[in-house]
Design a protein around this motif. Structure first.
Motif, PDB file in Angstrom:
ATOM      1  N   TRP A  35       0.762  -1.126  -0.078  1.00 36.71           N
ATOM      2  CA  TRP A  35      -0.060  -0.149  -0.037  1.00 36.71           C
ATOM      3  C   TRP A  35       0.801   1.174  -0.024  1.00 36.71           C
ATOM      4  O   TRP A  35       0.384   2.363  -0.556  1.00 36.71           O
ATOM      5  CB  TRP A  35      -1.019  -0.064   1.177  1.00 36.71           C
ATOM      6  N   ASN A  36       1.886   1.256   0.704  1.00 39.86           N
ATOM      7  CA  ASN A  36       2.816   2.417   0.863  1.00 39.86           C
ATOM      8  C   ASN A  36       4.000   2.423  -0.220  1.00 39.86           C
ATOM      9  O   ASN A  36       4.721   3.367   0.072  1.00 39.86           O
ATOM     10  CB  ASN A  36       3.382   2.652   2.433  1.00 39.86           C
ATOM     11  N   SER A  68       5.854   2.816  -4.027  1.00 43.97           N
ATOM     12  CA  SER A  68       5.616   3.506  -5.123  1.00 43.97           C
ATOM     13  C   SER A  68       5.286   2.636  -6.395  1.00 43.97           C
ATOM     14  O   SER A  68       5.595   1.719  -6.275  1.00 43.97           O
ATOM     15  CB  SER A  68       6.665   4.684  -5.424  1.00 43.97           C
ATOM     16  N   GLU A  96      -9.084   5.221   3.936  1.00 48.02           N
ATOM     17  CA  GLU A  96      -8.800   6.258   2.757  1.00 48.02           C
ATOM     18  C   GLU A  96      -9.209   5.706   1.690  1.00 48.02           C
ATOM     19  O   GLU A  96      -9.506   4.370   1.591  1.00 48.02           O
ATOM     20  CB  GLU A  96      -7.278   6.332   2.835  1.00 48.02           C
ATOM     21  N   ASP A  97      -8.992   6.621   0.544  1.00 42.16           N
ATOM     22  CA  ASP A  97      -9.485   6.180  -0.821  1.00 42.16           C
ATOM     23  C   ASP A  97      -8.694   5.166  -1.488  1.00 42.16           C
ATOM     24  O   ASP A  97      -7.212   5.139  -1.076  1.00 42.16           O
ATOM     25  CB  ASP A  97      -9.410   7.228  -1.711  1.00 42.16           C
ATOM     26  N   ASP A 130      -6.182   3.712  -4.188  1.00 40.64           N
ATOM     27  CA  ASP A 130      -5.390   4.433  -5.233  1.00 40.64           C
ATOM     28  C   ASP A 130      -5.450   3.721  -6.617  1.00 40.64           C
ATOM     29  O   ASP A 130      -4.611   2.660  -6.752  1.00 40.64           O
ATOM     30  CB  ASP A 130      -3.831   4.530  -4.673  1.00 40.64           C
ATOM     31  N   ASN A 131      -6.087   4.114  -7.377  1.00 32.72           N
ATOM     32  CA  ASN A 131      -6.354   3.542  -8.799  1.00 32.72           C
ATOM     33  C   ASN A 131      -5.181   3.415  -9.634  1.00 32.72           C
ATOM     34  O   ASN A 131      -5.320   2.678 -10.629  1.00 32.72           O
ATOM     35  CB  ASN A 131      -7.901   3.986  -9.236  1.00 32.72           C
ATOM     36  N   GLU A 132      -4.195   4.219  -9.600  1.00 32.40           N
ATOM     37  CA  GLU A 132      -3.378   4.405 -10.477  1.00 32.40           C
ATOM     38  C   GLU A 132      -2.328   3.333 -10.031  1.00 32.40           C
ATOM     39  O   GLU A 132      -1.803   2.349 -10.713  1.00 32.40           O
ATOM     40  CB  GLU A 132      -2.511   5.713 -10.269  1.00 32.40           C
ATOM     41  N   LYS A 133      -1.919   3.229  -8.779  1.00 31.68           N
ATOM     42  CA  LYS A 133      -1.326   1.757  -8.392  1.00 31.68           C
ATOM     43  C   LYS A 133      -1.835   0.499  -8.367  1.00 31.68           C
ATOM     44  O   LYS A 133      -1.273  -0.462  -8.488  1.00 31.68           O
ATOM     45  CB  LYS A 133      -0.732   2.445  -6.904  1.00 31.68           C
TER      46      LYS A 133
END
Ligand code: NAD
Ligand code: MG
Length: 390
Positions: free
Chosen positions: A177-178, A180, A294-295, A297-300
């Motif tokens: 999750w964290n 990049s 939290e939301d 992250d659709n990019e990752k």
């Protein structure tokens, strides 16, 4: 009560054994099944005094027979043996095989009109409509065991179905999750198997790392709770304390909370509608300093967005998503592709799938097979050698 566990040697299967053994009553254990782990299967069968076992992998037949030679436990072997095992009468089944391999035995259990506790999400993703129709016909009760769906099940008010505004599925975010997007290019199988909150089988652990697990769960919720895609939300909740929620029209959000321990949903499904004692962990609220939401992250993690698109596109797209994912995860686990290739293969298979007219279970099975072949064709056979840069 007569009980059977399909996939007893896996993560959910072993927890189910633990839950059965922790109760005051002695269950009449009919059949336990495994793919290859004959040693654990024999051990469980002896401990639970099971009437029969089924082992899919024929290579271990003699070794299993040897371990059980001093017992009266009946032994079924191979795919046909697994099917026979699932047809042995029982009142309660745990469906805990992984992947679409669980579909056929699941359908046999449902055909009995039994209570069927269902952890095995993939058949629901690919054949949810037909699975629910079969349960309706036989009178079987499906009891969701996937922790999110079990949570929703516990706060679901059937009489207020129309007042449900949203099902809110929580996601831990998985081990990455964290990280990049750049980090994700070089993560290894070992990194991906290392889930922060849950200890699970390999396939679902990889699905949690790609967040494809949550994608599958959105589709699973769509079928289990007869809810359109636009009324299912996903929120990232790294502590995995709130297992999921329903928001009703009066603004009330009902949540189910507990430790990150599958013994709770399994115990719930075993006792339903009564409440039994869990042998697992309990939640210590005082240890919880904070609960974050939290939301996504659709990019990752683009898999969840793809699941919504698949629901809109219909059953063929959901079968493609699931089948291609099973193929890609297995390739990743065998070090044939890199982590980010999993999603790429799934997306390509969904996009390039042939048109489908899914009416019957036979249609699902043959479409699933053809999609797996398509996904296989996207796997470049040379092994991926990646070295971590940091
Ligand atoms: P696992 O890999 O630990 O165990 C899978 C079980 O299925 C084993 O008993 C194995 O022998 C059997 N099996 C595997 N392939 C088979 C085949 N081809 N034919 C017959 N049997 C086969 O998996 P798991 O983590 O226990 O997950 C089982 C299912 O439950 C999956 O669908 C998963 O998504 C779902 N689930 C698991 C968890 C969890 O905490 N592990 C949580 C929610 C949902
Ligand atoms: Mg889950």
């Amino acid at each position: 009560m007569k009980v059977s566990i399909l996939g007893s040697t896996g993560s959910v299967g072993q927890n189910t054994v633990k839950v059965l053994q922790a109760q005051d009553v002695t269950y009449d254990v009919r059949v336990l099944t495994a793919h290859s782990n004959y040693e654990r299967l024999a051990e469980q069968a002896i401990a639970l005094d099971a009437k029969a076992v089924a082992l899919v992998n024929e290579a271990h037949e003699d070794a299993l027979k040897d371990l059980l030679k001093e017992t009266n436990i009946e032994i079924f072997i191979g795919e046909a043996g697994l099917a026979k095992a699932a047809q042995m009468p029982a009142d309660w089944f745990m469906a805990a095989i992984t992947g679409m391999a669980g579909l056929n035995p699941l359908m046999h259990a449902i055909a009995q009109g039994a209570k069927v506790a269902i952890a095995n999400k993939e058949p629901l993703v690919s054949a949810g409509r037909l699975v629910l129709e079969a349960a309706e016909q036989s009178g079987a009760t499906l009891l969701p065991v996937d922790s999110e769906h079990n949570a929703v099940f516990q706060v679901y008010e059937a009489a207020n179905h129309k007042a449900i505004e949203r099902i809110i599925l929580t996601a831990s975010g998985g081990p990455f999750w964290n990280k990049s997007l750049q980090d994700l290019e070089v993560v290894t199988v070992k990194d991906a198997l290392n889930h922060p909150n849950w200890s699970m089988g390999n396939k679902i652990s990889i699905d949690s790392a790609t967040m494809m697990n949550k994608a599958l769960e959105v589709i699973e919720a769509h079928y289990l709770f007869n809810m359109p895609a636009n009324q299912i939300d996903v929120v990232v909740h790294p502590q995995s304390v709130v297992h999921s929620m329903i928001e009703y029209s009066d603004g009330s959000i009902l949540a189910q909370m507990g430790a990150s321990d599958m013994c709770t949903p399994i115990t719930n499904a075993l006792g339903y509608p009564k409440r039994l004692n869990t042998p697992g962990q309990k939640l210590d609220l005082k240890q919880m300093k904070r609960l974050d939401f939290e939301d996504v992250d659709n990019e990752k993690f683009p898999a969840i967005k793809l699941a919504y698109e698949c629901i809109e596109q219909g059953e063929g797209a959901c079968i493609a998503l699931n089948g291609a994912n099973e193929v890609a995860v297995s390739a990743f686990l065998n070090h044939k592709i890199a982590f980010l290739d999993i999603y790429k293969i799934v997306l390509k298979a969904v996009q390039n799938r042939p048109s489908a007219d899914i009416q019957t279970m036979a249609d699902v099975i043959s479409y699933d097979k053809s999609l797996r072949k398509l996904a296989e064709s996207y796997i470049v056979s040379k092994p991926v050698v990646k070295t971590a840069t940091h």
